[in-house]
Design a protein around this motif. Structure first.
Motif, mmCIF file in Angstrom:
data_model
loop_
_atom_site.group_PDB
_atom_site.id
_atom_site.type_symbol
_atom_site.label_atom_id
_atom_site.label_comp_id
_atom_site.label_asym_id
_atom_site.label_seq_id
_atom_site.Cartn_x
_atom_site.Cartn_y
_atom_site.Cartn_z
ATOM 1 N N HIS A 1 14.705 -3.094 -9.730
ATOM 2 C CA HIS A 1 13.771 -3.643 -8.757
ATOM 3 C C HIS A 1 12.533 -2.758 -8.664
ATOM 4 N N ASP B 1 9.206 -2.117 -6.361
ATOM 5 C CA ASP B 1 8.713 -2.331 -5.004
ATOM 6 C C ASP B 1 7.234 -2.720 -5.040
ATOM 7 N N THR C 1 10.794 -12.485 -3.566
ATOM 8 C CA THR C 1 11.221 -11.803 -4.786
ATOM 9 C C THR C 1 10.866 -12.659 -5.993
ATOM 10 N N THR D 1 7.369 -9.030 -2.515
ATOM 11 C CA THR D 1 7.774 -7.653 -2.218
ATOM 12 C C THR D 1 8.636 -7.005 -3.297
ATOM 13 N N ILE D 2 9.347 -7.808 -4.096
ATOM 14 C CA ILE D 2 10.240 -7.244 -5.118
ATOM 15 C C ILE D 2 10.025 -7.944 -6.452
ATOM 16 N N TYR D 3 9.887 -7.151 -7.502
ATOM 17 C CA TYR D 3 9.878 -7.665 -8.877
ATOM 18 C C TYR D 3 11.215 -7.275 -9.492
ATOM 19 N N ASP D 4 12.042 -8.273 -9.808
ATOM 20 C CA ASP D 4 13.360 -8.064 -10.408
ATOM 21 C C ASP D 4 13.224 -8.201 -11.918
ATOM 22 N N GLY E 1 11.038 1.183 -11.838
ATOM 23 C CA GLY E 1 11.800 0.615 -10.740
ATOM 24 C C GLY E 1 13.081 1.381 -10.443
ATOM 25 N N THR F 1 19.517 -1.411 -9.105
ATOM 26 C CA THR F 1 20.041 -2.080 -7.918
ATOM 27 C C THR F 1 21.195 -2.999 -8.305
#
Length: 231
Positions: free
Chosen positions: A33, A35, A136, A179-182, A201, A204
């Protein structure tokens, strides 16, 4: 993210992709992840120094990036054709009818984003496909122009292009206030794992899979498994 990126709730089946909510019936994976609430400068400094160097070099090329935030079924089919050439060359799984149908459903929910990187001749060098829930963004597919892997200088160009497209996509989704790049999951492949980790990242745990809520649901999941194998 408190809810799964993709939650296909039917009466008999619940489907989850990279949920942060622990569920013993789903399979646990590792992902990375990023941020997106951090500043662009902070994100840049988090990159491995080789990434920063290559992204800076790529910015001097005449690359053009296209973001298709409202893809059509024709866009999905074009990606499928490109990806399956790539998959054949790299000996990986193909994008079959089940995957196209899934992307089509995501498109109908305004949850699918397709990005491309083109050279100065408007030839597509790289694709990335994402699921987004407004908070996300999840990297679903990536593919590169397999023909460019024949020569060393073209391999280097393709490496620059792939990293540059990913970096610019990160900034694009940041600008949308996600808010999150997976990164789409870590595998045992050390090259892929290293590539994803070099974007700065955090590892997670996430949970994916399908839950059958009835005997009918179990039957549907069994049929789904058979269809995926056949393509």
């Amino acid at each position: 993210m408190k809810e799964p990126i993709l939650n296909e709730q039917l009466m008999d089946i619940g489907g989850f992709t990279h949920s942060l909510v622990h569920n013993k019936n789903l399979q646990q994976f590792e992902t990375v992840h990023i941020d997106l609430t951090k500043s662009e400068e902070e994100l840049l400094q988090k990159l491995h120094r080789t990434n920063r160097k290559q992204i800076n070099k790529a910015s001097r090329h005449n690359f053009h990036i296209l973001v298709i935030d409202k893809p059509t079924i024709a866009d999905i089919r074009a990606f499928q054709k490109f990806y399956n050439h790539f998959a054949k060359f790299t000996n990986t799984y193909s994008c079959n009818s089940f995957h196209v149908n899934t992307m089509s459903k995501l498109k109908d929910k305004n949850a699918l984003v397709i990005t491309q990187l083109l050279n100065e001749e408007n030839e597509i060098l790289c694709y990335r496909v994402y699921i987004s829930d407004g908070d996300t963004v999840f990297s679903l597919y990536s593919a590169s122009h397999f023909r460019l892997k024949e020569k060393k200088e073209e391999k280097r160009l393709l490496s620059l292009a792939s990293r540059y497209l990913l970096w610019r996509n990160i900034l694009y989704f940041k600008d949308l206030n996600l808010t999150i790049y997976d990164m789409g999951g870590l595998t045992a492949n050390e090259n892929i794992r290293s590539f994803k980790m070099e974007f700065g990242g955090e590892i997670t745990p996430v949970y994916s899979g399908y839950e059958a809520n009835s005997l009918v649901g179990k039957l549907v999941l069994w049929v789904r498994t058979i269809k995926m194998r056949k393509g």
